[in-house]
Design a protein around this motif. Sequence first.
Motif, short mmCIF file in Angstrom:
data_model
loop_
_atom_site.label_atom_id
_atom_site.label_comp_id
_atom_site.label_asym_id
_atom_site.label_seq_id
_atom_site.Cartn_x
_atom_site.Cartn_y
_atom_site.Cartn_z
N ARG A 188 0.85 -1.19 0.00
CA ARG A 188 0.00 0.00 0.00
C ARG A 188 0.88 1.24 0.00
O ARG A 188 1.88 1.32 0.71
N GLY A 189 0.49 2.20 -0.83
CA GLY A 189 1.29 3.40 -0.99
C GLY A 189 2.30 3.30 -2.12
O GLY A 189 2.93 4.29 -2.49
N LEU A 221 0.73 -12.84 -2.76
CA LEU A 221 0.18 -12.46 -1.46
C LEU A 221 0.56 -11.02 -1.16
O LEU A 221 1.44 -10.45 -1.81
N ASP A 222 -0.09 -10.43 -0.17
CA ASP A 222 0.17 -9.02 0.15
C ASP A 222 1.61 -8.82 0.63
O ASP A 222 2.27 -9.76 1.09
N GLY A 223 2.10 -7.60 0.50
CA GLY A 223 3.49 -7.30 0.79
C GLY A 223 3.82 -7.04 2.25
O GLY A 223 5.00 -6.89 2.59
N ILE A 229 -4.55 -12.78 -0.36
CA ILE A 229 -4.48 -12.97 -1.80
C ILE A 229 -4.57 -11.62 -2.52
O ILE A 229 -5.37 -10.76 -2.15
N GLU A 230 -3.77 -11.44 -3.56
CA GLU A 230 -3.84 -10.20 -4.32
C GLU A 230 -4.12 -10.45 -5.81
O GLU A 230 -5.20 -10.23 -6.28
N GLU A 231 -3.12 -10.91 -6.56
CA GLU A 231 -3.31 -11.15 -7.98
C GLU A 231 -2.70 -12.49 -8.36
O GLU A 231 -1.88 -13.05 -7.64
N VAL A 232 -3.10 -12.98 -9.54
CA VAL A 232 -2.49 -14.20 -10.06
C VAL A 232 -1.73 -13.82 -11.33
O VAL A 232 -2.31 -13.42 -12.32
N GLY A 233 -0.40 -13.89 -11.24
CA GLY A 233 0.43 -13.49 -12.38
C GLY A 233 0.16 -12.05 -12.77
O GLY A 233 0.29 -11.14 -11.96
N THR A 253 -3.14 -1.91 -3.97
CA THR A 253 -2.09 -2.89 -4.25
C THR A 253 -2.44 -3.81 -5.40
O THR A 253 -1.62 -4.60 -5.84
N VAL A 254 -3.67 -3.72 -5.87
CA VAL A 254 -4.16 -4.59 -6.93
C VAL A 254 -4.54 -3.74 -8.14
O VAL A 254 -5.15 -2.69 -8.00
N LEU A 255 -4.16 -4.21 -9.33
CA LEU A 255 -4.51 -3.49 -10.54
C LEU A 255 -6.03 -3.50 -10.73
O LEU A 255 -6.65 -4.57 -10.68
#
Length: 355
Positions: A188-189, A221-223, A229-233, A253-255
Motif C-alpha cells: 500500500r502506498g 500475497l500481500d506485501g 491474496i492479491e493477484e495471479v500473475g 495494491t491490486v490493478l
Amino acid sequence: MEIKITKNQHPAEKPKDESKLGFGLKYTDHMFIMDYTAGEGWHDARIVPFEDLHIHPAAVVLHYAAEVFEGLKAYRTADGEVQMFRPIENIRRMNNSAERLCLPTLDENDAMQALTTFVELEKDWVPHTEGTSLYLRPFMFATEANLGLHTIKEAMFCIIASPSGSYYAEGINPVKIMIETHDVRAVRGGTGYAKCGGNYAASNRAGERAEALGFSQVLWLDGVYQKYIEEVGSMNVMFKIDGKIYTPDLIGTVLPGITRKSIIELLKDEGYEVIEKRISVEEVITALENGTLEEAWGCGTAAVVSPIGELAYDGKEYVINDNKIGSLTQHLYDELTAIQWGKAEDKHNWTVKVK
C-alpha cells in the motif's frame, strides 16, 4: 487534434495461418506517436511506419523506469466490422498510472481519437478467426536526457498493435498456479494499482521459479503480512466459494482490471453475490480442503478468463474442480467474448465501433 499520417510504402504480409499467431509476436505496419514537452503539452501527433524508436542513452525511462502502459483489443465481428472493448476505461486507467509516476496525463478525447484513427488504419490486421484479436499496446515513457531525478519535462506516447491468439499455450484449459511466499508484488502506498513496467519486471523472478517447477504463474500475497491474496500473475483473481464470488478488493495494491470490472457487472446482472474483500490464503486453503471452493479463475485483457485447475501452497498441491474448467468460468468466458466479438447484445455499451 490533428494527426499526421505517413503510410508505410512496404506493408508486411498478413499472417496466413491465424491458428499460429501466438501472443505479441508480430506487429502491424504502423505506430502512433505523440510528444510531450513541459510548457507546450502534447504535440506532433502522428502515425508513421513501424520502426525502431530512437532515444537518448540518458533518457529518464532507461534509468528511473518512468513508464506506464495499457493493453486492450480490437475484434472482428461476424459481419466484418471492427470494434474495441471499453477503450475509455484503458485511457482512464493509464492516466491514473501516469499520475502515480508523475508522467503527463492524456486528454481523454485526444486519446480516443488516437486509438480509433490508428485502428481504422490498421483494420486489415484484425484477424478473422474466432479467439483471435488485434492486441493494442498504448504506452508512455519519459524521454528527457537527464540523469538527475526530478519532474519529468519530456515524454512520448505511442500505440503499437499485434495480431494475437491465445495468451496461454493452454488456451482456455485450466492452469497450474503456485502461491508465492517469498517475493511480493506490491505494498500500500506503492505502485500496485499502476500499470507500470517496474511491477512486471519485479515479478519475473518468482514467475521463473514457478515455471521451473511446472507452474504457469504465481499467486501473489500481500506485501506486509504475506497472508492475503492479491493477484495471479498478471491478472486479477476470483474464487467461487459456496456459491458466492470472492475477489480481492482494490486498496491500492491490486490493478483495477477492466476485465475484472466487466465480469463483476455480468455476475451481478445474473444475481450472483460478489464480495470484494481481503481474502486470506488460509480461507482459500480451508475452502479447498472442505470442498466449498468450487471454481477459481484469473481474468485480464490478454487471456480474458483463465481457469485455475491446481493450486500449490506450502508443499501441497490442491486440485480444483477435478482440474476441469468450471461451468461458471466457461460461461463468463463465453458471455464476455460473445460481446467482444459482436455475437451477443452489448447491453452495457462497452464496445466502440471503428469505421
